[in-house]
Design an enzyme around this catalytic site. Sequence first.
Site, PDB file in Angstrom:
ATOM      1  CG  HIS A   1       7.074 -23.763  22.959  1.00  0.00           C
ATOM      2  ND1 HIS A   1       7.172 -24.916  22.225  1.00  0.00           N
ATOM      3  CD2 HIS A   1       8.336 -23.328  23.137  1.00  0.00           C
ATOM      4  CE1 HIS A   1       8.455 -25.158  21.965  1.00  0.00           C
ATOM      5  NE2 HIS A   1       9.183 -24.219  22.512  1.00  0.00           N
TER       6      HIS A   1
ATOM      7  CG  HIS B   1      14.740 -27.873  17.246  1.00  0.00           C
ATOM      8  ND1 HIS B   1      14.820 -26.765  16.434  1.00  0.00           N
ATOM      9  CD2 HIS B   1      13.977 -27.503  18.303  1.00  0.00           C
ATOM     10  CE1 HIS B   1      14.140 -25.765  16.982  1.00  0.00           C
ATOM     11  NE2 HIS B   1      13.626 -26.192  18.122  1.00  0.00           N
TER      12      HIS B   1
ATOM     13  CG  ASP C   1      12.317 -26.599  22.173  1.00  0.00           C
ATOM     14  OD1 ASP C   1      11.526 -25.786  22.674  1.00  0.00           O
ATOM     15  OD2 ASP C   1      12.779 -26.471  21.033  1.00  0.00           O
TER      16      ASP C   1
ATOM     17  CG  ASP D   1      11.284 -22.102  24.373  1.00  0.00           C
ATOM     18  OD1 ASP D   1      11.521 -23.317  24.460  1.00  0.00           O
ATOM     19  OD2 ASP D   1      11.061 -21.534  23.290  1.00  0.00           O
TER      20      ASP D   1
ATOM     21  CD  GLU E   1       9.497 -21.328  20.007  1.00  0.00           C
ATOM     22  OE1 GLU E   1      10.360 -20.459  19.861  1.00  0.00           O
ATOM     23  OE2 GLU E   1       9.683 -22.501  19.624  1.00  0.00           O
ATOM     24  CD  GLU E   2      10.108 -25.528  18.431  1.00  0.00           C
ATOM     25  OE1 GLU E   2      10.848 -24.828  17.720  1.00  0.00           O
ATOM     26  OE2 GLU E   2      10.434 -25.932  19.557  1.00  0.00           O
TER      27      GLU E   2
END
Length: 457
Positions: free
Chosen positions: A271, A416, A283, A344, A317-318
């Site tokens: 992503h 994140h 990520d 991912d 995606e998030e």
Amino acid sequence: MRTLSLFALAVVACLAVPSDAGDLRTASALRDRALGDPTAWNIVESLTTEIGPRPIGSPAYSRARDWAIARLKALGFVNVHAEVFPKPAWIRGAESAEVVGPFPQKLAIIGLGNTVPTPPQGIEAPIVVLKSYAELLAARPGAFKGRIVVVNQPMTRTEDGSGYGAAVQIRNGYGEAARRGALAYLIRSVSTGAPRSPHTGAIWGPGTGKIPAAALGVPDADLLQHMAARGPVRLRLKLASSVNPKSLAWNISGEVTGSARPDQIVVIGGHLDSWDPGTGAIDDAAGVAITTAAATLINRLPQHPRRTIRVVLWGSEENGGSSDAYLAAHRNELGKIVLAGESDLGSDRAIHVDLPDGAAKAPAFALLPAVLAPLKVFVADTPPRHGGSDIEGLQKAGVPIFAVGQDASRYFDYHHSADDTLAVVDRASLNQNVAVWASLLYLAADSNVDFRAKPGK
Ligand SMILES: [Zn+2]
């Protein structure tokens, strides 16, 4: 006589080597080439350096679209395009938290994605520190009236990342806190690391009873627990944010055309969107890089595999949305998608590959363990349970999925957070992943295996 001896020679040759020897040679060559190929590293380096954090609704998110289209074209993919879909954007504003008393000090926090803001002057209230999420769920309605609830439950470190599944529900527990009278909801970051940088992530759920929600740095959550053990603690929280309901997102794809059955498609990808505190290296620039580099190596072969390989760089995606949008846009060609997989889980080493039920026993994959053994990767004897959140829609619609299991031991130290940067990407591990993806992808795309067929049929 001459014809006969040629025939005899051919028979001997067939007996001496398996019929898939050509595929094995190609898959092994792809594997070895991948280990020294700079494509994946260059993609992660470029995306993190030239685009950086790219949450939906940000100017960088639009630049990431242009970057991706240009990059796929430059690497020789065909049918490169963006598929646009509506996706409201939550945009972070200024955020702060501090202990007002008895021991005033600033706290490291980050708002959870989609949180409602606090009033501009913030929320000031006494806190209650809970050591587990179960304590919150066990509390009676109204138990935390007028307080800021702090849940300080650590996440378990596991090699397969399964500790995350248990921890994610805590992130989404603001509704449970609101129901018990809380004014705001703070959690220990969903993290396996000790650094102070807090980890964000999306929250969702019913729109009623929403209270502001943020994550504390791991040491800050412990700090509040130490303070609360000494007596009442007052905290001030300020969270600003806005929502753009008219924002757009996009899935971007490019293809390596199949040489014999171009209408049969293997869908792979990572992503393109990311959270905002870091540069989205693990990520998921890594997943973008691993899958794009694997397909690029295959694209450079003198003869393409039989089936088409489609790389999709998913755009939401998030906060969710890519999967549904992709399913909606491709509902009419689901039957053509023979297999799908997503990368991912960062850039650390691949450990195993999981194929659809029964596929590992197909002759086309008989030699896959031999190709993967030098990479210290094994072929699992069970199919994957989850292929990834961007291909969830395809999976539910019956598209067979595969997965590459990775070492996620340190993934949630950085995920994140501000520490998700190029600095935590290990180039050798990244390329080991490309080697796995390239060889597996080649064998799958060059085969006639019907991945939908159940074992024994
Ligand atoms: Zn991700």
